[in-house]
Write a protein that holds these residues in place. Sequence first.
Motif, PDB file in Angstrom:
ATOM      1  N   TYR A 197       0.840  -1.205   0.000  1.00  0.00           N
ATOM      2  CA  TYR A 197       0.000   0.000   0.000  1.00  0.00           C
ATOM      3  C   TYR A 197       0.875   1.255   0.000  1.00  0.00           C
ATOM      4  O   TYR A 197       1.983   1.258   0.542  1.00  0.00           O
ATOM      5  N   SER A 198       0.324   2.337  -0.570  1.00  0.00           N
ATOM      6  CA  SER A 198       1.007   3.620  -0.581  1.00  0.00           C
ATOM      7  C   SER A 198      -0.014   4.720  -0.329  1.00  0.00           C
ATOM      8  O   SER A 198      -0.994   4.854  -1.068  1.00  0.00           O
ATOM      9  N   GLY A 199       0.193   5.489   0.738  1.00  0.00           N
ATOM     10  CA  GLY A 199      -0.728   6.562   1.080  1.00  0.00           C
ATOM     11  C   GLY A 199      -2.049   6.096   1.647  1.00  0.00           C
ATOM     12  O   GLY A 199      -2.952   6.903   1.885  1.00  0.00           O
ATOM     13  N   ASP A 200      -2.169   4.826   1.894  1.00  0.00           N
ATOM     14  CA  ASP A 200      -3.423   4.244   2.365  1.00  0.00           C
ATOM     15  C   ASP A 200      -3.120   2.884   2.989  1.00  0.00           C
ATOM     16  O   ASP A 200      -2.099   2.259   2.687  1.00  0.00           O
ATOM     17  N   TYR A 201      -3.995   2.441   3.866  1.00  0.00           N
ATOM     18  CA  TYR A 201      -3.927   1.096   4.428  1.00  0.00           C
ATOM     19  C   TYR A 201      -5.247   0.869   5.162  1.00  0.00           C
ATOM     20  O   TYR A 201      -5.766   1.810   5.782  1.00  0.00           O
ATOM     21  N   PRO A 202      -5.806  -0.344   5.123  1.00  0.00           N
ATOM     22  CA  PRO A 202      -7.083  -0.584   5.805  1.00  0.00           C
ATOM     23  C   PRO A 202      -7.051  -0.196   7.277  1.00  0.00           C
ATOM     24  O   PRO A 202      -6.124  -0.556   8.009  1.00  0.00           O
ATOM     25  N   GLY A 203      -8.072   0.561   7.693  1.00  0.00           N
ATOM     26  CA  GLY A 203      -8.179   0.971   9.092  1.00  0.00           C
ATOM     27  C   GLY A 203      -9.276   0.254   9.829  1.00  0.00           C
ATOM     28  O   GLY A 203      -9.451   0.431  11.035  1.00  0.00           O
ATOM     29  N   VAL A 204     -10.016  -0.579   9.095  1.00  0.00           N
ATOM     30  CA  VAL A 204     -11.125  -1.341   9.652  1.00  0.00           C
ATOM     31  C   VAL A 204     -11.112  -2.709   8.986  1.00  0.00           C
ATOM     32  O   VAL A 204     -10.850  -2.820   7.784  1.00  0.00           O
ATOM     33  N   CYS A 205     -11.373  -3.764   9.743  1.00  0.00           N
ATOM     34  CA  CYS A 205     -11.363  -5.107   9.169  1.00  0.00           C
ATOM     35  C   CYS A 205     -12.595  -5.895   9.605  1.00  0.00           C
ATOM     36  O   CYS A 205     -13.355  -5.480  10.483  1.00  0.00           O
ATOM     37  N   SER A 206     -12.774  -7.048   9.012  1.00  0.00           N
ATOM     38  CA  SER A 206     -13.854  -7.959   9.387  1.00  0.00           C
ATOM     39  C   SER A 206     -13.355  -8.933  10.446  1.00  0.00           C
ATOM     40  O   SER A 206     -12.142  -9.112  10.651  1.00  0.00           O
ATOM     41  N   GLN A 207     -14.274  -9.575  11.113  1.00  0.00           N
ATOM     42  CA  GLN A 207     -13.914 -10.602  12.096  1.00  0.00           C
ATOM     43  C   GLN A 207     -13.107 -11.716  11.435  1.00  0.00           C
ATOM     44  O   GLN A 207     -12.183 -12.263  12.025  1.00  0.00           O
ATOM     45  N   LYS A 208     -13.445 -12.001  10.191  1.00  0.00           N
ATOM     46  CA  LYS A 208     -12.777 -13.068   9.440  1.00  0.00           C
ATOM     47  C   LYS A 208     -11.281 -12.823   9.324  1.00  0.00           C
ATOM     48  O   LYS A 208     -10.474 -13.760   9.375  1.00  0.00           O
ATOM     49  N   ASN A 209     -10.866 -11.556   9.157  1.00  0.00           N
ATOM     50  CA  ASN A 209      -9.454 -11.218   8.933  1.00  0.00           C
ATOM     51  C   ASN A 209      -8.769 -10.627  10.160  1.00  0.00           C
ATOM     52  O   ASN A 209      -7.649 -10.142  10.075  1.00  0.00           O
ATOM     53  N   LEU A 210      -9.444 -10.695  11.296  1.00  0.00           N
ATOM     54  CA  LEU A 210      -8.922 -10.036  12.487  1.00  0.00           C
ATOM     55  C   LEU A 210      -7.581 -10.591  12.948  1.00  0.00           C
ATOM     56  O   LEU A 210      -6.710  -9.824  13.382  1.00  0.00           O
ATOM     57  N   ALA A 211      -7.370 -11.888  12.872  1.00  0.00           N
ATOM     58  CA  ALA A 211      -6.116 -12.489  13.367  1.00  0.00           C
ATOM     59  C   ALA A 211      -4.908 -11.873  12.665  1.00  0.00           C
ATOM     60  O   ALA A 211      -3.911 -11.537  13.307  1.00  0.00           O
ATOM     61  N   PHE A 212      -5.000 -11.716  11.338  1.00  0.00           N
ATOM     62  CA  PHE A 212      -3.887 -11.111  10.600  1.00  0.00           C
ATOM     63  C   PHE A 212      -3.678  -9.660  11.004  1.00  0.00           C
ATOM     64  O   PHE A 212      -2.560  -9.235  11.310  1.00  0.00           O
ATOM     65  N   TYR A 213      -4.767  -8.878  11.001  1.00  0.00           N
ATOM     66  CA  TYR A 213      -4.626  -7.447  11.254  1.00  0.00           C
ATOM     67  C   TYR A 213      -4.232  -7.141  12.700  1.00  0.00           C
ATOM     68  O   TYR A 213      -3.533  -6.166  12.966  1.00  0.00           O
ATOM     69  N   ARG A 214      -4.663  -7.962  13.634  1.00  0.00           N
ATOM     70  CA  ARG A 214      -4.254  -7.756  15.024  1.00  0.00           C
ATOM     71  C   ARG A 214      -2.738  -7.862  15.158  1.00  0.00           C
ATOM     72  O   ARG A 214      -2.112  -7.109  15.910  1.00  0.00           O
ATOM     73  N   LYS A 215      -2.134  -8.784  14.399  1.00  0.00           N
ATOM     74  CA  LYS A 215      -0.676  -8.963  14.442  1.00  0.00           C
ATOM     75  C   LYS A 215       0.042  -7.872  13.659  1.00  0.00           C
ATOM     76  O   LYS A 215       1.076  -7.359  14.097  1.00  0.00           O
ATOM     77  N   ASN A 216      -0.512  -7.503  12.498  1.00  0.00           N
ATOM     78  CA  ASN A 216       0.167  -6.523  11.652  1.00  0.00           C
ATOM     79  C   ASN A 216      -0.045  -5.092  12.127  1.00  0.00           C
ATOM     80  O   ASN A 216       0.745  -4.209  11.795  1.00  0.00           O
ATOM     81  N   CYS A 217      -1.093  -4.869  12.915  1.00  0.00           N
ATOM     82  CA  CYS A 217      -1.409  -3.531  13.417  1.00  0.00           C
ATOM     83  C   CYS A 217      -1.584  -3.581  14.936  1.00  0.00           C
ATOM     84  O   CYS A 217      -2.716  -3.605  15.439  1.00  0.00           O
ATOM     85  N   PRO A 218      -0.489  -3.611  15.680  1.00  0.00           N
ATOM     86  CA  PRO A 218      -0.581  -3.720  17.144  1.00  0.00           C
ATOM     87  C   PRO A 218      -1.193  -2.463  17.778  1.00  0.00           C
ATOM     88  O   PRO A 218      -1.288  -1.415  17.145  1.00  0.00           O
ATOM     89  N   ASP A 219      -1.575  -2.584  19.012  1.00  0.00           N
ATOM     90  CA  ASP A 219      -2.219  -1.507  19.763  1.00  0.00           C
ATOM     91  C   ASP A 219      -1.323  -0.267  19.816  1.00  0.00           C
ATOM     92  O   ASP A 219      -0.219  -0.311  20.362  1.00  0.00           O
ATOM     93  N   PRO A 220      -1.768   0.868  19.256  1.00  0.00           N
ATOM     94  CA  PRO A 220      -0.957   2.097  19.306  1.00  0.00           C
ATOM     95  C   PRO A 220      -0.631   2.554  20.714  1.00  0.00           C
ATOM     96  O   PRO A 220       0.339   3.286  20.933  1.00  0.00           O
ATOM     97  N   ASN A 221      -1.418   2.114  21.688  1.00  0.00           N
ATOM     98  CA  ASN A 221      -1.171   2.565  23.064  1.00  0.00           C
ATOM     99  C   ASN A 221       0.075   1.919  23.658  1.00  0.00           C
ATOM    100  O   ASN A 221       0.550   2.367  24.712  1.00  0.00           O
ATOM    101  N   ILE A 222       0.599   0.895  23.015  1.00  0.00           N
ATOM    102  CA  ILE A 222       1.892   0.345  23.442  1.00  0.00           C
ATOM    103  C   ILE A 222       2.960   1.424  23.323  1.00  0.00           C
ATOM    104  O   ILE A 222       3.868   1.525  24.153  1.00  0.00           O
ATOM    105  N   LEU A 223       2.826   2.256  22.288  1.00  0.00           N
ATOM    106  CA  LEU A 223       3.733   3.369  22.076  1.00  0.00           C
ATOM    107  C   LEU A 223       3.301   4.610  22.847  1.00  0.00           C
ATOM    108  O   LEU A 223       4.106   5.242  23.542  1.00  0.00           O
ATOM    109  N   LEU A 224       2.018   4.966  22.750  1.00  0.00           N
ATOM    110  CA  LEU A 224       1.545   6.241  23.301  1.00  0.00           C
ATOM    111  C   LEU A 224       1.393   6.230  24.814  1.00  0.00           C
ATOM    112  O   LEU A 224       1.474   7.279  25.454  1.00  0.00           O
ATOM    113  N   LYS A 225       1.111   5.074  25.383  1.00  0.00           N
ATOM    114  CA  LYS A 225       1.007   4.909  26.845  1.00  0.00           C
ATOM    115  C   LYS A 225       0.010   5.871  27.498  1.00  0.00           C
ATOM    116  O   LYS A 225       0.273   6.454  28.559  1.00  0.00           O
ATOM    117  N   LEU A 226      -1.142   6.034  26.851  1.00  0.00           N
ATOM    118  CA  LEU A 226      -2.171   6.884  27.444  1.00  0.00           C
ATOM    119  C   LEU A 226      -2.979   6.151  28.491  1.00  0.00           C
ATOM    120  O   LEU A 226      -3.697   6.770  29.258  1.00  0.00           O
TER     121      LEU A 226
END
Length: 226
Positions: A197-226
């Motif tokens: 992808y360039s300039g874009d990437y899925p920000g919402v997924c289906s339950q069917k694809n959640l396992a992949f996206y959970r791994k590829n898009c970890p929780d931003p709060n790990i970094l932000l620590k809010l």
Amino acid sequence: MKTFTEQLSFLSEGAISILDHNIALERYVPIDLSVDNKDLKTRNITDPEICASYIDQQLVTHKGSVAYGGYLEKRNLYSDKEGFSGNALHPRNIHLGVDFWCTAGTKVQTPISGKVHSFKDNASVGDYGPTVILEHQLVDEVFYTLYGHLSRTSLEGLFVGKKFIAGSVLGDLGTPEVNLNYAPHLHFQIIRDMKGYSGDYPGVCSQKNLAFYRKNCPDPNILLKL
């Protein structure tokens, strides 16, 4: 060897402000926009004015300036958009980033140093509108951060490879007319592999694809620590 999430966590010692530094972190308040929120059962939050009104109400109640949250939150926010709900068996309704709801025009700051990977005005209905993706280097892995729903002026003067230091202004929040019918907010997402992808990437997924996206898009709060 440390895991990716461990390396990500070590990039910050404490909470990071991702919007205007003049907004104290104590003014960031969590918000629930999930299908489980009973307050939303009678509200059509796909309408940006109704959504903004609910968010403003929560900010007043909790004495906040920024409402944030949404990682892996299942939402009705996308139910009126064909690109999300067109597949009745596998609707895309699980949010992969953290949203920061605030006034249009609010400055967006880079939480960590990086360089521009790509940028684009994703102008399809329900998409991000103006979007910037930064590239970052860990010890042994490159990763990316996505900033969606910006103003169009946020894309001016950008070029691939342009560097931003932590805390510098990346852009500002767009209006509903620019961010494609959402109440003003920043969508912030961490991505390990852009998958072409360039300039874009899925920000919402289906339950069917959640396992992949959970791994590829970890929780931003790990970094932000809010």
